[in-house]
Design a protein around this motif. Structure first.
Motif, PDB file in Angstrom:
ATOM      1  N   THR A   1    -102.902  74.120  12.039  1.00 19.91           N
ATOM      2  CA  THR A   1    -101.923  73.067  11.766  1.00 19.91           C
ATOM      3  C   THR A   1    -101.981  72.578  10.323  1.00 19.91           C
ATOM      4  O   THR A   1    -101.032  71.975   9.852  1.00 19.91           O
ATOM      5  CB  THR A   1    -102.108  71.876  12.713  1.00 19.91           C
ATOM      6  N   ARG A   2    -103.054  72.788   9.626  1.00 16.75           N
ATOM      7  CA  ARG A   2    -103.173  72.345   8.233  1.00 16.75           C
ATOM      8  C   ARG A   2    -102.589  73.362   7.267  1.00 16.75           C
ATOM      9  O   ARG A   2    -101.637  73.089   6.571  1.00 16.75           O
ATOM     10  CB  ARG A   2    -104.636  72.076   7.853  1.00 16.75           C
TER      11      ARG A   2
ATOM     12  N   ASN B   1     -94.109  78.710  11.620  1.00 17.73           N
ATOM     13  CA  ASN B   1     -92.839  78.696  12.330  1.00 17.73           C
ATOM     14  C   ASN B   1     -91.889  79.653  11.612  1.00 17.73           C
ATOM     15  O   ASN B   1     -92.173  80.113  10.505  1.00 17.73           O
ATOM     16  CB  ASN B   1     -92.258  77.285  12.363  1.00 17.73           C
ATOM     17  N   LYS B   2     -90.756  79.925  12.209  1.00 18.28           N
ATOM     18  CA  LYS B   2     -89.784  80.845  11.604  1.00 18.28           C
ATOM     19  C   LYS B   2     -89.326  80.367  10.230  1.00 18.28           C
ATOM     20  O   LYS B   2     -89.009  81.169   9.369  1.00 18.28           O
ATOM     21  CB  LYS B   2     -88.566  81.002  12.515  1.00 18.28           C
ATOM     22  N   ASP B   3     -89.299  79.052  10.010  1.00 17.37           N
ATOM     23  CA  ASP B   3     -88.846  78.522   8.718  1.00 17.37           C
ATOM     24  C   ASP B   3     -89.967  78.454   7.678  1.00 17.37           C
ATOM     25  O   ASP B   3     -89.761  77.972   6.573  1.00 17.37           O
ATOM     26  CB  ASP B   3     -88.218  77.142   8.900  1.00 17.37           C
ATOM     27  N   GLY B   4     -91.159  78.917   8.022  1.00 20.87           N
ATOM     28  CA  GLY B   4     -92.273  78.934   7.080  1.00 20.87           C
ATOM     29  C   GLY B   4     -93.161  77.702   7.129  1.00 20.87           C
ATOM     30  O   GLY B   4     -94.166  77.641   6.429  1.00 20.87           O
TER      31      GLY B   4
ATOM     32  N   ALA C   1     -95.638  80.210  21.998  1.00 14.75           N
ATOM     33  CA  ALA C   1     -95.732  79.065  21.077  1.00 14.75           C
ATOM     34  C   ALA C   1     -94.578  79.035  20.080  1.00 14.75           C
ATOM     35  O   ALA C   1     -94.502  78.127  19.257  1.00 14.75           O
ATOM     36  CB  ALA C   1     -97.055  79.103  20.328  1.00 14.75           C
ATOM     37  N   GLU C   2     -93.681  80.007  20.158  1.00 12.95           N
ATOM     38  CA  GLU C   2     -92.518  80.088  19.279  1.00 12.95           C
ATOM     39  C   GLU C   2     -92.919  80.038  17.807  1.00 12.95           C
ATOM     40  O   GLU C   2     -92.448  79.203  17.030  1.00 12.95           O
ATOM     41  CB  GLU C   2     -91.508  78.984  19.598  1.00 12.95           C
ATOM     42  N   CYS C   3     -93.825  80.925  17.437  1.00 13.41           N
ATOM     43  CA  CYS C   3     -94.281  81.016  16.053  1.00 13.41           C
ATOM     44  C   CYS C   3     -94.484  82.482  15.708  1.00 13.41           C
ATOM     45  O   CYS C   3     -94.213  83.350  16.530  1.00 13.41           O
ATOM     46  CB  CYS C   3     -95.562  80.216  15.848  1.00 13.41           C
ATOM     47  N   GLU C   4     -94.935  82.742  14.493  1.00 17.24           N
ATOM     48  CA  GLU C   4     -95.150  84.119  14.067  1.00 17.24           C
ATOM     49  C   GLU C   4     -96.388  84.188  13.194  1.00 17.24           C
ATOM     50  O   GLU C   4     -96.775  83.217  12.553  1.00 17.24           O
ATOM     51  CB  GLU C   4     -93.932  84.649  13.317  1.00 17.24           C
ATOM     52  N   VAL C   5     -97.023  85.355  13.203  1.00 18.81           N
ATOM     53  CA  VAL C   5     -98.151  85.624  12.312  1.00 18.81           C
ATOM     54  C   VAL C   5     -97.662  86.662  11.319  1.00 18.81           C
ATOM     55  O   VAL C   5     -97.240  87.741  11.709  1.00 18.81           O
ATOM     56  CB  VAL C   5     -99.387  86.131  13.090  1.00 18.81           C
ATOM     57  N   VAL C   6     -97.709  86.290  10.032  1.00 15.19           N
ATOM     58  CA  VAL C   6     -97.168  87.159   8.986  1.00 15.19           C
ATOM     59  C   VAL C   6     -98.276  87.584   8.023  1.00 15.19           C
ATOM     60  O   VAL C   6     -99.327  86.948   7.944  1.00 15.19           O
ATOM     61  CB  VAL C   6     -96.038  86.460   8.212  1.00 15.19           C
ATOM     62  N   VAL C   7     -97.996  88.655   7.302  1.00 14.33           N
ATOM     63  CA  VAL C   7     -98.912  89.158   6.276  1.00 14.33           C
ATOM     64  C   VAL C   7     -98.422  88.651   4.923  1.00 14.33           C
ATOM     65  O   VAL C   7     -97.265  88.846   4.558  1.00 14.33           O
ATOM     66  CB  VAL C   7     -98.950  90.699   6.269  1.00 14.33           C
ATOM     67  N   LEU C   8     -99.303  87.988   4.192  1.00 19.30           N
ATOM     68  CA  LEU C   8     -98.975  87.489   2.861  1.00 19.30           C
ATOM     69  C   LEU C   8     -99.344  88.529   1.815  1.00 19.30           C
ATOM     70  O   LEU C   8    -100.258  89.325   2.021  1.00 19.30           O
ATOM     71  CB  LEU C   8     -99.759  86.203   2.577  1.00 19.30           C
ATOM     72  N   ASP C   9     -98.649  88.499   0.685  1.00 22.29           N
ATOM     73  CA  ASP C   9     -99.095  89.360  -0.402  1.00 22.29           C
ATOM     74  C   ASP C   9    -100.277  88.683  -1.099  1.00 22.29           C
ATOM     75  O   ASP C   9    -100.595  87.531  -0.832  1.00 22.29           O
ATOM     76  CB  ASP C   9     -97.964  89.700  -1.377  1.00 22.29           C
TER      77      ASP C   9
END
Length: 177
Positions: free
Chosen positions: A100-101, A117-120, A159-167
């Motif tokens: 959450t932080r 979340n989808k909006d970042g 949970a309506e979220c996503e796990v993304v890969v950052l550069d």
């Protein structure tokens, strides 16, 4: 499913860069790293619990049957429910705090992953609790195998979220926040 608050669309929310979804191997790598951290935290929490049990015995606020020691208080006495809840709070607290932080646990930072979340935006506490309740100790990540184009784990869907890969640059910026 988690109820969402209405989100006002701002120019910064529209220009959020698209990140690829995290695959199974990255998720498992981060889970392994985080598992080591959580195990360390649970060991420390166990020492605290054992210290409190010894203190209760030393001050005679609690007693144990003949031939038993302080561990009996933590495993077979009515205090065992409190001790179990304490350990659960430590484990859930670790994930909930980091998710959450900043959207990243320590293992997720090493593997350049971020939960959002989808909006970042970072996920909410309710989303973190839903993720923890539906993750099945990491087995929910196996669902990533069924959609390789845009992998989502069982807990991500609920949970309506996503796990993304950052550069690399974005990950460094997240570390410096």
């Amino acid at each position: 499913m988690a109820k969402r608050k209405p989100i006002s669309v701002t120019p910064s929310a529209v220009s959020t860069p698209h990140h690829p979804s995290a695959g199974l191997l990255r998720r498992l790598g981060a889970l392994l790293y985080d598992g080591l951290v959580v195990a360390s935290l649970l060991i420390i929490a166990g020492f605290i619990g054992m210290g409190i049990a010894e203190l209760l015995l030393a001050t005679e606020l609690a007693s144990v049957p003949e031939g038993e020691d302080a561990l009996w208080l933590l495993t077979r006495h009515r205090f065992s429910l409190i001790y179990t809840a304490w350990l659960a709070v430590v484990g859930f607290g670790f994930y909930g705090w980091f998710w959450t932080r900043a959207g990243q646990t320590l293992g997720m930072r090493a593997w350049r992953l971020r939960i959002q979340n989808k909006d970042g935006s970072p996920i909410r506490v309710t989303q973190a609790l839903i993720r923890l309740a539906t993750a099945a100790f990491g087995l929910g990540n196996l669902m990533c195998l069924f959609n390789r184009a845009a992998p989502r784990a069982f807990q991500d869907i609920w949970a309506e979220c996503e796990v993304v890969v950052l550069d690399k640059q974005e990950n460094l910026e997240m570390l410096n926040k």
